[in-house]
Design a protein around this motif. Structure first.
Motif, short mmCIF file in Angstrom:
data_model
loop_
_atom_site.label_atom_id
_atom_site.label_comp_id
_atom_site.label_asym_id
_atom_site.label_seq_id
_atom_site.Cartn_x
_atom_site.Cartn_y
_atom_site.Cartn_z
N PHE A 52 -9.84 3.47 5.99
CA PHE A 52 -9.47 2.73 7.20
C PHE A 52 -10.22 1.29 7.10
CE2 PHE A 52 -11.17 1.81 11.52
CZ PHE A 52 -9.88 1.78 12.21
N TYR A 53 -11.22 1.16 6.70
CA TYR A 53 -11.88 -0.12 6.55
C TYR A 53 -11.35 -0.97 5.56
CZ TYR A 53 -15.89 0.44 9.63
OH TYR A 53 -16.62 0.68 10.99
N LEU A 54 -10.92 -0.19 4.26
CA LEU A 54 -10.19 -1.10 3.24
C LEU A 54 -9.02 -1.62 3.69
CD1 LEU A 54 -10.59 1.19 0.12
CD2 LEU A 54 -11.99 -0.83 0.67
N ILE A 55 -8.25 -1.14 4.79
CA ILE A 55 -7.23 -1.79 5.32
C ILE A 55 -7.47 -2.87 6.16
CG2 ILE A 55 -5.39 -1.28 7.17
CD1 ILE A 55 -5.47 1.90 6.19
N PHE A 56 -8.56 -2.81 6.81
CA PHE A 56 -9.05 -4.10 7.57
C PHE A 56 -9.39 -5.09 6.52
CE2 PHE A 56 -8.21 -1.30 11.01
CZ PHE A 56 -7.74 -1.95 11.94
N ILE A 57 -10.01 -4.74 5.66
CA ILE A 57 -10.43 -5.67 4.61
C ILE A 57 -9.08 -6.52 3.91
CG2 ILE A 57 -11.52 -6.29 2.49
CD1 ILE A 57 -13.47 -3.91 2.75
N LEU A 58 -8.13 -5.85 3.80
CA LEU A 58 -6.88 -6.24 3.23
C LEU A 58 -6.27 -7.20 4.29
CD1 LEU A 58 -4.56 -6.60 1.14
CD2 LEU A 58 -3.58 -4.53 2.33
N TYR A 59 -6.21 -6.95 5.54
CA TYR A 59 -5.63 -7.70 6.59
C TYR A 59 -6.51 -8.78 6.70
CZ TYR A 59 -2.25 -4.62 8.87
OH TYR A 59 -1.01 -3.94 9.16
N THR A 60 -7.73 -8.71 6.96
CA THR A 60 -8.65 -10.03 6.92
C THR A 60 -8.40 -10.93 5.57
OG1 THR A 60 -10.51 -8.45 7.77
CG2 THR A 60 -11.13 -10.89 6.83
N PHE A 61 -8.56 -10.46 4.44
CA PHE A 61 -7.91 -11.37 3.38
C PHE A 61 -6.48 -12.23 3.53
CE2 PHE A 61 -5.80 -11.73 -0.91
CZ PHE A 61 -6.65 -12.53 -1.44
N VAL A 62 -5.67 -11.33 4.00
CA VAL A 62 -4.30 -12.08 4.15
C VAL A 62 -4.29 -13.06 5.25
CG1 VAL A 62 -1.91 -11.41 4.99
CG2 VAL A 62 -3.08 -9.95 3.30
N LEU A 63 -5.10 -12.57 6.33
CA LEU A 63 -5.08 -13.70 7.55
C LEU A 63 -5.87 -14.74 6.98
CD1 LEU A 63 -5.90 -11.07 10.49
CD2 LEU A 63 -3.73 -12.35 10.18
N TYR A 73 2.64 -19.11 10.93
CA TYR A 73 3.25 -17.99 10.26
C TYR A 73 2.54 -16.75 10.43
CZ TYR A 73 7.04 -21.19 8.53
OH TYR A 73 7.68 -21.87 8.34
N LEU A 74 1.13 -16.76 11.20
CA LEU A 74 0.41 -15.69 11.25
C LEU A 74 1.14 -14.24 11.90
CD1 LEU A 74 -2.83 -17.33 12.96
CD2 LEU A 74 -2.90 -15.73 10.87
N SER A 75 1.76 -14.43 12.72
CA SER A 75 2.62 -13.33 13.44
C SER A 75 3.42 -12.75 12.45
CB SER A 75 3.15 -13.69 14.54
OG SER A 75 2.16 -14.20 15.70
N GLU A 76 4.21 -13.45 11.97
CA GLU A 76 5.40 -13.13 10.97
C GLU A 76 5.09 -12.43 9.75
OE1 GLU A 76 6.90 -16.70 13.33
OE2 GLU A 76 5.08 -16.08 12.20
N ILE A 77 3.98 -12.84 9.07
CA ILE A 77 3.57 -12.31 8.13
C ILE A 77 2.74 -11.09 8.24
CG2 ILE A 77 1.95 -12.58 6.01
CD1 ILE A 77 2.70 -15.32 5.89
N PHE A 78 1.87 -11.10 9.52
CA PHE A 78 1.18 -9.78 9.94
C PHE A 78 2.24 -8.69 10.04
CE2 PHE A 78 -0.32 -7.26 13.43
CZ PHE A 78 -1.19 -6.79 13.15
N TYR A 79 3.18 -8.96 10.81
CA TYR A 79 4.33 -7.77 11.26
C TYR A 79 5.04 -7.32 10.09
CZ TYR A 79 3.39 -8.16 16.10
OH TYR A 79 2.85 -8.25 17.37
N PHE A 80 5.12 -8.31 9.13
CA PHE A 80 5.75 -7.87 7.63
C PHE A 80 5.11 -6.66 7.15
CE2 PHE A 80 5.83 -8.53 3.08
CZ PHE A 80 7.21 -8.18 2.86
N PHE A 81 3.52 -6.93 6.86
CA PHE A 81 2.73 -6.15 6.57
C PHE A 81 2.80 -4.71 7.44
CE2 PHE A 81 1.28 -9.65 3.81
CZ PHE A 81 0.99 -8.83 2.43
N LEU A 82 2.81 -4.96 8.59
CA LEU A 82 2.92 -3.95 9.47
C LEU A 82 4.01 -3.11 9.23
CD1 LEU A 82 1.13 -2.32 11.66
CD2 LEU A 82 2.44 -3.74 13.22
N ILE A 83 5.18 -3.52 9.13
CA ILE A 83 6.33 -2.86 8.63
C ILE A 83 6.52 -1.93 7.70
CG2 ILE A 83 8.83 -3.10 8.53
CD1 ILE A 83 8.74 -5.34 10.43
N ILE A 84 5.73 -2.50 6.38
CA ILE A 84 5.58 -1.82 5.22
C ILE A 84 4.78 -0.83 5.35
CG2 ILE A 84 4.82 -1.88 2.85
CD1 ILE A 84 5.46 -4.93 2.94
#
Length: 422
Positions: A52-63, A73-84
């Motif tokens: 669970f924490y590793l997932i948020f580490i990944l999100y933080t790195f991407v953001l 492009y914050l929203s677009e790339i965020f939702y792209f990863f979320l859809i995956i």
């Protein structure tokens, strides 16, 4: 700015954040049950929350990378990863939490309290600090990036850390209480996993007056506090064994330290302990530390260095920056504000972590249970004296506010075993 980002409609304001967080819990369980993951590392029952924490580490790195290259492009790339993630979760979805719910009295009370806490966390935002401090910086980055920030008017922006980067999810989801929900859901997830053997932890934590503050504010101190406790448990219970587990442990600890400047101080004792007891693996520790630094610290240090002229702004500006008087004055105000430096002879200041004599701050203490646990000397040996070390570190920085002792409080609460109770 608020009306341009968030919605005044109550239901969507909290629902999308709640859905996102529950989804990530389910995703964590699915990842933890993958055969190759189990073969690589296995932290016993704590593995799902580690993921669970590793997932948020990944999100933080991407953001961080998006803010560096193009914040628009914050929203677009965020939702792209979320859809995956969603596609992966729905594929052959099966949930096996290995959690037995016997519906006994303690568990019923726990469930009721958590529902009450959830209602508190999703109430319409009323904490001015959440907008003026914790949510204002992420919202500003979301709207206009860091290029046009006037540091003369917003000097507090120099305190940018990965906690603020993670809070960018709040404007992306159009939810002004994402931080509060993340705090509560993380606590709930940890309790879900550890409740059977550590019932006392839950009841001690909810008995603390300060917990209401943590689940109603966008400040991510509870989220990071549980991460600190998790890291300590992995080390203290010798659950870090393989080289890959070494990397995961150090990555978690590094991510914790990046949430706030003071967290770096708290991370040092655990890291030194870990290194001391694993000296023969010094090369693995060194490589893991370097990789963790690149993933967690390099992006945020680049942002601060590029936009604020000092990667550690506003601290150490005489050495690493331009020696700006405004930075130095801001650092002094941080150290002296509500600390003991400004009034070291006031004995009531030193009682604030345990009890408050001011009605207006009555709910800001950790409670007398904190004092009781501190006088249980057996627990200090079991916890390698880390809580005592943390308290000393806090005092040396000039701080005295109860929330600075929260990590020490969590460790003591987890290992505390009162008589006639388990």
């Amino acid at each position: 700015m608020y009306e341009n980002i968030f919605t005044y409609s109550f239901l969507p304001n909290f629902f999308f954040s709640l859905l996102f967080l529950i989804f990530n819990i389910l995703f964590s369980y699915k990842i933890s049950n993958i055969k190759i993951i189990k073969e690589r590392f296995f932290f016993e029952k704590l593995q799902p929350i580690v993921i669970f924490y590793l997932i948020f580490i990944l999100y933080t790195f991407v953001l961080n990378l998006i803010v560096i290259f193009n914040f628009e492009y914050l929203s677009e790339i965020f939702y792209f990863f979320l859809i995956i993630q969603i596609i992966f979760l729905l594929k052959d979805f099966r949930l096996d939490t290995s959690f037995s719910y016997t519906k006994n009295f303690d568990e019923k009370i726990t469930f009721i309290i958590l529902i009450i806490f959830l209602l508190i966390s999703i109430l319409p935002l009323s904490d001015a600090d959440s907008i003026a401090v914790y949510q204002y910086l992420p919202s500003t980055i979301f709207n206009e990036g860091l290029n046009n920030i006037d540091l003369k008017k917003n000097l507090e922006f120099t305190l940018l850390s990965n906690a603020e980067i993670l809070l960018l999810i709040s404007p992306i989801l159009k939810s002004d209480n994402f931080g509060a929900q993340l705090n509560l859901i993380t606590l709930f997830f940890f309790i879900l996993i550890s409740f059977k053997n550590h019932k006392n932890f839950f009841f001690i934590v909810i008995s603390s007056p300060l917990i209401i503050y943590f689940i109603s504010t966008q400040k991510l101190q509870l989220f990071y506090g549980i991460l600190f406790l998790l890291s300590f448990i992995l080390f203290n219970k010798s659950l870090v064994k393989t080289k890959f587990e070494f990397f995961i442990f150090i990555l978690l600890l590094t991510f914790y330290s990046s949430g706030k400047i003071s967290y770096i101080l708290f991370s040092i004792p655990i890291f030194l302990y870990f290194f001391y007891f694993n000296q023969r693996y010094w090369q693995t520790i060194l490589i893991s530390s370097l990789a963790s630094f690149i993933l967690v610290y390099l992006p945020i240090l680049f942002l601060k260095g590029y936009y604020f002229g000092n990667s550690f702004a506003p601290f150490f500006d005489n050495l690493l920056g331009k020696g700006l008087e405004s930075y130095n004055a801001f650092v002094y105000s941080i150290r002296s504000s509500e600390g003991w430096i400004s009034n070291p002879t006031d004995i009531f200041l030193y009682l604030r972590p345990f009890i408050s004599f001011d009605i207006s701050t009555l709910s800001s203490s950790l409670g007398l249970i904190f004092l009781l646990m501190l006088f249980d000397f057996k627990i200090h040996k079991q916890t390698r004296y880390i809580p005592v070390i943390l308290i000393i570190l806090v005092l040396t920085t000039g701080q005295i506010l109860p929330r600075y002792y929260f990590e020490a409080f969590l460790i003591l609460a987890y290992f505390y075993k009162p008589k006639n109770y388990c």
